[in-house]
Scaffold this motif. Sequence first.
Motif, PDB file in Angstrom:
ATOM      1  N   LEU A 129     -36.843 -15.330 -36.337  1.00 15.54           N
ATOM      2  CA  LEU A 129     -35.714 -15.140 -37.251  1.00 15.54           C
ATOM      3  C   LEU A 129     -34.528 -14.730 -36.391  1.00 15.54           C
ATOM      4  N   THR A 130     -33.384 -15.376 -36.585  1.00 18.05           N
ATOM      5  CA  THR A 130     -32.230 -15.113 -35.744  1.00 18.05           C
ATOM      6  C   THR A 130     -31.306 -14.090 -36.390  1.00 18.05           C
ATOM      7  N   GLY A 131     -30.510 -13.456 -35.578  1.00 23.60           N
ATOM      8  CA  GLY A 131     -29.505 -12.515 -36.071  1.00 23.60           C
ATOM      9  C   GLY A 131     -30.113 -11.300 -36.747  1.00 23.60           C
ATOM     10  N   ASN A 132     -29.499 -10.864 -37.856  1.00 20.92           N
ATOM     11  CA  ASN A 132     -29.971  -9.702 -38.605  1.00 20.92           C
ATOM     12  C   ASN A 132     -30.915 -10.068 -39.737  1.00 20.92           C
ATOM     13  N   LYS A 133     -31.417 -11.304 -39.743  1.00 21.31           N
ATOM     14  CA  LYS A 133     -32.259 -11.747 -40.855  1.00 21.31           C
ATOM     15  C   LYS A 133     -33.528 -10.929 -41.045  1.00 21.31           C
ATOM     16  N   PRO A 134     -34.167 -10.406 -39.992  1.00 22.75           N
ATOM     17  CA  PRO A 134     -35.357  -9.581 -40.264  1.00 22.75           C
ATOM     18  C   PRO A 134     -35.070  -8.369 -41.155  1.00 22.75           C
ATOM     19  N   ILE A 135     -33.841  -7.886 -41.142  1.00 22.60           N
ATOM     20  CA  ILE A 135     -33.490  -6.715 -41.948  1.00 22.60           C
ATOM     21  C   ILE A 135     -32.742  -7.119 -43.218  1.00 22.60           C
ATOM     22  N   ASP A 136     -31.780  -8.036 -43.095  1.00 24.89           N
ATOM     23  CA  ASP A 136     -30.899  -8.369 -44.215  1.00 24.89           C
ATOM     24  C   ASP A 136     -31.509  -9.346 -45.219  1.00 24.89           C
TER      25      ASP A 136
END
Length: 147
Positions: free
Chosen positions: A64-71
Amino acid sequence: MKTFMAKQADVERKWFVVDATNVPLGRVASQVADILTGKNKTIYTPHVDCGDFVIVINSDKVALTGNKPIDKKLRWHTGYIGGLKEVDYGTLLAKNSPKAIVQAVKGMLPKTSLGRKQITRLFVYKTEEHNHQAQKPEKVEIKGVRN
């Protein structure tokens, strides 16, 4: 010249293996959805189930790229009052990575009885081992990913 419309008898189903190691989740899902719907075949017909079987291995290693694991969140409703549940994709991938891939692919399939039939031909495994060697699946490279 007539337009070719495939019939159910014309469809030959194959088995494919997709390795999800270090590939973004959305890229894996879109490629798998194309194979499940049959859009990679020349006989593709929208109202006929032309798709093939897909085995996705190494779902634990999907990226998962960027902040996707959290957002990015997976949301569902239990049907009871106040029953809206959500989990972020970082937690979902850690606990149940096959579910994350199935949900991503399911969102890219038609929301009809045809789509419900197509999702049953998807098999997702956390590791390299799968029990479909007898079907002699072909390996598929994900397009647009540099290893």
